[in-house]
Design an enzyme around this catalytic site. Structure first.
Site, PDB file in Angstrom:
ATOM      1  N   ARG A  51      29.140  37.534  32.323  1.00  3.77           N
ATOM      2  CA  ARG A  51      28.545  37.663  30.991  1.00  3.77           C
ATOM      3  C   ARG A  51      27.713  36.449  30.593  1.00  3.77           C
ATOM      4  NH1 ARG A  51      33.953  38.753  27.933  1.00  3.77           N
ATOM      5  NH2 ARG A  51      34.282  36.985  29.300  1.00  3.77           N
ATOM      6  N   LYS A 148      43.520  40.016  44.558  1.00  4.74           N
ATOM      7  CA  LYS A 148      44.860  40.193  44.022  1.00  4.74           C
ATOM      8  C   LYS A 148      44.874  39.718  42.580  1.00  4.74           C
ATOM      9  CE  LYS A 148      47.828  36.233  44.390  1.00  4.74           C
ATOM     10  NZ  LYS A 148      48.894  35.491  44.972  1.00  4.74           N
ATOM     11  N   HIS A 178      44.241  36.713  51.282  1.00  8.21           N
ATOM     12  CA  HIS A 178      43.617  35.649  52.072  1.00  8.21           C
ATOM     13  C   HIS A 178      44.538  35.122  53.169  1.00  8.21           C
ATOM     14  CE1 HIS A 178      45.631  33.159  49.024  1.00  8.21           C
ATOM     15  NE2 HIS A 178      45.636  32.225  49.933  1.00  8.21           N
ATOM     16  N   LYS A 182      43.774  33.748  57.656  1.00 11.78           N
ATOM     17  CA  LYS A 182      44.123  32.462  58.268  1.00 11.78           C
ATOM     18  C   LYS A 182      44.086  32.572  59.791  1.00 11.78           C
ATOM     19  CE  LYS A 182      46.918  30.655  54.521  1.00 11.78           C
ATOM     20  NZ  LYS A 182      46.369  29.317  54.363  1.00 11.78           N
ATOM     21  N   GLU A 216      55.561  25.840  48.058  1.00 11.04           N
ATOM     22  CA  GLU A 216      54.490  25.107  47.379  1.00 11.04           C
ATOM     23  C   GLU A 216      55.092  23.942  46.612  1.00 11.04           C
ATOM     24  OE1 GLU A 216      51.300  28.110  45.788  1.00 11.04           O
ATOM     25  OE2 GLU A 216      53.272  28.891  45.328  1.00 11.04           O
ATOM     26  N   ASP A 235      54.033  37.871  42.811  1.00 14.52           N
ATOM     27  CA  ASP A 235      52.913  36.980  43.104  1.00 14.52           C
ATOM     28  C   ASP A 235      52.801  36.663  44.602  1.00 14.52           C
ATOM     29  OD1 ASP A 235      50.761  35.376  42.001  1.00 14.52           O
ATOM     30  OD2 ASP A 235      51.919  33.616  42.597  1.00 14.52           O
ATOM     31  N   HIS A 240      51.647  38.577  50.154  1.00 17.50           N
ATOM     32  CA  HIS A 240      51.499  37.648  51.278  1.00 17.50           C
ATOM     33  C   HIS A 240      52.668  37.706  52.271  1.00 17.50           C
ATOM     34  CE1 HIS A 240      48.222  36.208  48.939  1.00 17.50           C
ATOM     35  NE2 HIS A 240      48.939  35.487  48.110  1.00 17.50           N
ATOM     36  N   LYS A 331      57.978  27.622  44.111  1.00 15.91           N
ATOM     37  CA  LYS A 331      57.108  26.568  43.574  1.00 15.91           C
ATOM     38  C   LYS A 331      57.943  25.318  43.355  1.00 15.91           C
ATOM     39  CE  LYS A 331      53.619  29.446  41.652  1.00 15.91           C
ATOM     40  NZ  LYS A 331      52.624  29.036  42.637  1.00 15.91           N
TER      41      LYS A 331
HETATM   42  P1  NAP Z   1      38.199  33.377  35.908  1.00 20.10           P
HETATM   43  O1  NAP Z   1      37.966  31.959  36.222  1.00 20.10           O
HETATM   44  O2  NAP Z   1      38.809  33.743  34.599  1.00 20.10           O
HETATM   45  O3  NAP Z   1      36.809  34.127  36.070  1.00 20.10           O
HETATM   46  C1  NAP Z   1      36.596  35.424  35.591  1.00 20.10           C
HETATM   47  C2  NAP Z   1      35.152  35.788  35.806  1.00 20.10           C
HETATM   48  O4  NAP Z   1      34.937  37.099  35.273  1.00 20.10           O
HETATM   49  C3  NAP Z   1      34.194  34.864  35.100  1.00 20.10           C
HETATM   50  O5  NAP Z   1      33.057  34.673  35.933  1.00 20.10           O
HETATM   51  C4  NAP Z   1      33.808  35.646  33.852  1.00 20.10           C
HETATM   52  O6  NAP Z   1      32.551  35.211  33.456  1.00 20.10           O
HETATM   53  C5  NAP Z   1      33.790  37.058  34.402  1.00 20.10           C
HETATM   54  N1  NAP Z   1      33.973  38.090  33.379  1.00 20.10           N
HETATM   55  C6  NAP Z   1      34.976  38.207  32.478  1.00 20.10           C
HETATM   56  N2  NAP Z   1      34.797  39.306  31.701  1.00 20.10           N
HETATM   57  C7  NAP Z   1      33.661  39.898  32.147  1.00 20.10           C
HETATM   58  C8  NAP Z   1      32.947  41.063  31.771  1.00 20.10           C
HETATM   59  N3  NAP Z   1      33.356  41.863  30.767  1.00 20.10           N
HETATM   60  N4  NAP Z   1      31.832  41.369  32.438  1.00 20.10           N
HETATM   61  C9  NAP Z   1      31.389  40.600  33.453  1.00 20.10           C
HETATM   62  N5  NAP Z   1      32.018  39.491  33.864  1.00 20.10           N
HETATM   63  C10 NAP Z   1      33.142  39.139  33.220  1.00 20.10           C
HETATM   64  O7  NAP Z   1      39.103  34.086  37.013  1.00 20.10           O
HETATM   65  P2  NAP Z   1      39.247  33.681  38.559  1.00 20.10           P
HETATM   66  O8  NAP Z   1      40.322  32.686  38.675  1.00 20.10           O
HETATM   67  O9  NAP Z   1      37.920  33.378  39.137  1.00 20.10           O
HETATM   68  O10 NAP Z   1      39.834  35.031  39.170  1.00 20.10           O
HETATM   69  C11 NAP Z   1      39.044  36.167  39.448  1.00 20.10           C
HETATM   70  C12 NAP Z   1      39.914  37.190  40.148  1.00 20.10           C
HETATM   71  O11 NAP Z   1      40.397  36.629  41.366  1.00 20.10           O
HETATM   72  C13 NAP Z   1      41.163  37.596  39.361  1.00 20.10           C
HETATM   73  O12 NAP Z   1      41.469  38.932  39.672  1.00 20.10           O
HETATM   74  C14 NAP Z   1      42.242  36.685  39.931  1.00 20.10           C
HETATM   75  O13 NAP Z   1      43.525  37.234  39.798  1.00 20.10           O
HETATM   76  C15 NAP Z   1      41.811  36.640  41.375  1.00 20.10           C
HETATM   77  N6  NAP Z   1      42.280  35.465  42.124  1.00 20.10           N
HETATM   78  C16 NAP Z   1      41.895  34.217  41.742  1.00 20.10           C
HETATM   79  C17 NAP Z   1      42.315  33.126  42.488  1.00 20.10           C
HETATM   80  C18 NAP Z   1      41.877  31.714  42.133  1.00 20.10           C
HETATM   81  O14 NAP Z   1      42.177  30.801  42.911  1.00 20.10           O
HETATM   82  N7  NAP Z   1      41.194  31.495  41.052  1.00 20.10           N
HETATM   83  C19 NAP Z   1      43.139  33.311  43.606  1.00 20.10           C
HETATM   84  C20 NAP Z   1      43.498  34.607  43.957  1.00 20.10           C
HETATM   85  C21 NAP Z   1      43.061  35.672  43.217  1.00 20.10           C
HETATM   86  P3  NAP Z   1      31.986  35.331  31.961  1.00 20.10           P
HETATM   87  O15 NAP Z   1      33.032  34.812  31.034  1.00 20.10           O
HETATM   88  O16 NAP Z   1      30.721  34.547  32.016  1.00 20.10           O
HETATM   89  O17 NAP Z   1      31.730  36.779  31.773  1.00 20.10           O
END
Ligand code: NAP
Length: 484
Positions: A51, A148, A178, A182, A216, A235, A240, A331
């Protein structure tokens, strides 16, 4: 030995959530490494979509900063980085609205490989799938990648699967775990099915038990609210640890094909026995010198959510009848260490007089740190003084075994993304696998919720609650030490 780079076809990779944590921390630094390795062909493009009102230059700056912050040694390649940034584009888009979809439609090329990475909250998966379809952006060859958590129980996983299946065939869906990216996990399959040595021993005649540990050192700080609704079972175990268990326990597939491998994994999940409540130990970490306790981190003083779980599982089939699989994950443990250990049975009879020690062959597969494998074997202690036996590890750490220590033990994400571009689903979870895993997990969680089970407190920086040690002691076994 230089790593071999297999070229891929030109592609458009759209990252929904391209401004988010995962995209900045893992996906884009990983893609940059693939670019440097020469794997991104001319004409490949990466399009961020979220967004935030950014233009192309603003997004390039964001990703340059992200690679500066999260990238490894590769970030020092200024020339490579500026060429990589040229492959990036961006469009603001609202997954739940109409804004931005026309623009995206004009950006994505229909005649190259199209991959859409849903790096957003799962609640948006269905909206994005529907809009890709209704705006005629995706076609029957497009691929979608989802992250996930894939559901929080069987019902929600089924609903998510349906929201994707309404618009995409299962052969187009890539569910990321992921752990499967590995190097060691893939090597596990190579070792099992590429050697004559191990497979004949891989059964209840020779294997005493198997331990899977994912420990962890971090707590849940920063994501406490999310974690408190989830816990270690949802989780970590449901995805995993379950995937690792499947790869260890599955029958050899007829060939190394996506559905052949996933069919065998599914059979393992379906053969898992329901775990008895007294074979499950749940724990919550206490405050320690490095931080607060779980309940403080989760900001829920009455939380019953587990930050640690250990369990003894059995697989109901001929190969594994009677062989316990001990799983544990937690953890704030004493070290960050993940390993699978296949502990073979004792010798039936020792010919060495006076040798009282129990010698065992153990195949230890380390996922972190220092991805690699070693096989504990018994040899004669060198030197004079009679026939004294000693256990030594035959080490096979990949970086050393394969060359100069520079061998590319590349990050799981970049490997998996390239598999998406190649159209290879082998290392991705199929919808029925995920549902079967929830079908096994749900009754266990429902059981402890119905019993109001209170997790055991364990010291931060320890190996988990005492009861988890007892789980093995009662069986005359012990956990391997958690070593970082
Ligand atoms: P995040 O930091 O909260 O990022 C969410 C993203 O979605 C942002 O780019 C946000 O950008 C966008 N977004 C939110 N609402 C939106 C909408 N209505 N339309 C379009 N874009 C939208 O989350 P994240 O940590 O990157 O995680 C993303 C996914 O990966 C989740 O399902 C999470 O469970 C999974 N995941 C993350 C990790 C990790 O290490 N971070 C690890 C494993 C899995 P805007 O606010 O600009 O729209």
């Amino acid at each position: 030995m230089a790593s071999r780079v297999i070229p891929v076809d030109p592609f458009d990779l759209v990252i929904f959530g391209g401004t988010g944590d995962l995209a900045r921390r893992k996906i884009l630094p990983g893609l940059f490494r693939r670019f440097q390795a020469g794997q991104m062909p001319d004409g490949a493009r990466i399009i961020g979509a979220a967004r935030s009102e950014l233009d192309r230059a603003g997004y390039q700056q964001m990703i340059e900063d992200a690679i500066g912050e999260f990238g490894g040694a590769e970030k020092n390649d200024a020339e490579g980085l500026s060429k990589f940034l040229e492959t990036l584009d961006y469009t603001p888009i609202d997954a739940k609205g109409t804004a931005g979809w026309d623009t995206l439609s004009s950006m994505v090329r229909p005649d190259v490989v199209q991959a859409f990475y849903f790096s957003v909250a799962p609640s948006l998966f269905g909206d994005i799938a529907a809009r890709l379809h209704s705006n005629n952006i995706a076609n029957s060859k497009s691929r979608i990648v989802v992250e996930k958590p894939f559901g929080r129980d069987l019902e929600s996983a089924k609903a998510l699967n349906k929201s994707l299946a309404d618009h995409f065939d299962e052969s187009q869906v890539y569910r990321i775990d992921h752990y499967l990216g590995k190097e060691t996990v893939q090597n596990l399959m190579a070792v099992r099915f590429g050697n004559v040595l191990f497979e004949p021993l891989w059964n209840n005649h020779y294997v005493d038990h198997i331990q899977i540990t994912v420990a962890e050192t971090v707590g849940v700080e920063g994501r406490g609210a999310y974690y408190d609704r989830s816990g270690a079972m949802r989780d970590m175990v449901q995805n995993h640890l379950m995937q690792l268990l499947c790869l260890i326990a599955m029958e050899p597939p007829g060939q190394f094909g996506a559905d052949e491998v996933r069919d065998e994994k599914l059979k393992v999940i379906r053969a898992l026995q329901t775990v008895e409540p007294h074979h499950i130990v749940r724990g919550q970490y206490d405050a320690g010198p490095d931080g607060g306790g779980y309940r403080e981190d989760a900001e829920n003083p009455k939380s019953f959510t587990e930050s640690f779980i250990a369990m003894k599982c059995h697989i109901n089939n001929w190969r594994w009848a009677g062989v316990p699989f001990y799983l544990r994950t937690g953890k704030r443990m004493k070290a960050r260490a993940s390993e699978i250990a296949v502990v073979f049975k004792d010798l039936g009879h020792s010919i060495f007089e006076g040798d009282e020690k129990r010698h065992r062959n153990i195949l230890a597969i380390r996922l972190q740190p220092n991805e690699g494998m070693d096989l504990q074997v018994t040899i004669k202690e060198p030197g004079p003084g009679g026939m004294r036996l000693v256990d030594v590890p035959l080490d096979m750490t990949f970086a050393e075994a394969l060359g100069d220590g520079e061998h590319d033990v590349s990050d799981a994400y970049e490997r998996l993304i390239m598999d998406v571009i190649r159209g290879n689903q082998t290392l991705f979870m199929r919808g029925d696998e995920v549902e079967a895993a929830w079908a096994w997990t749900d009754p266990l969680i429902n059981g402890w919720e119905a019993r109001n089970d209170v997790p055991k407190v364990y010291d931060a920086g320890s190996s988990g609650p005492e009861d988890a040690l007892m789980l093995l002691h009662r069986d005359g076994r012990k956990w391997r030490e958690i070593k970082g």
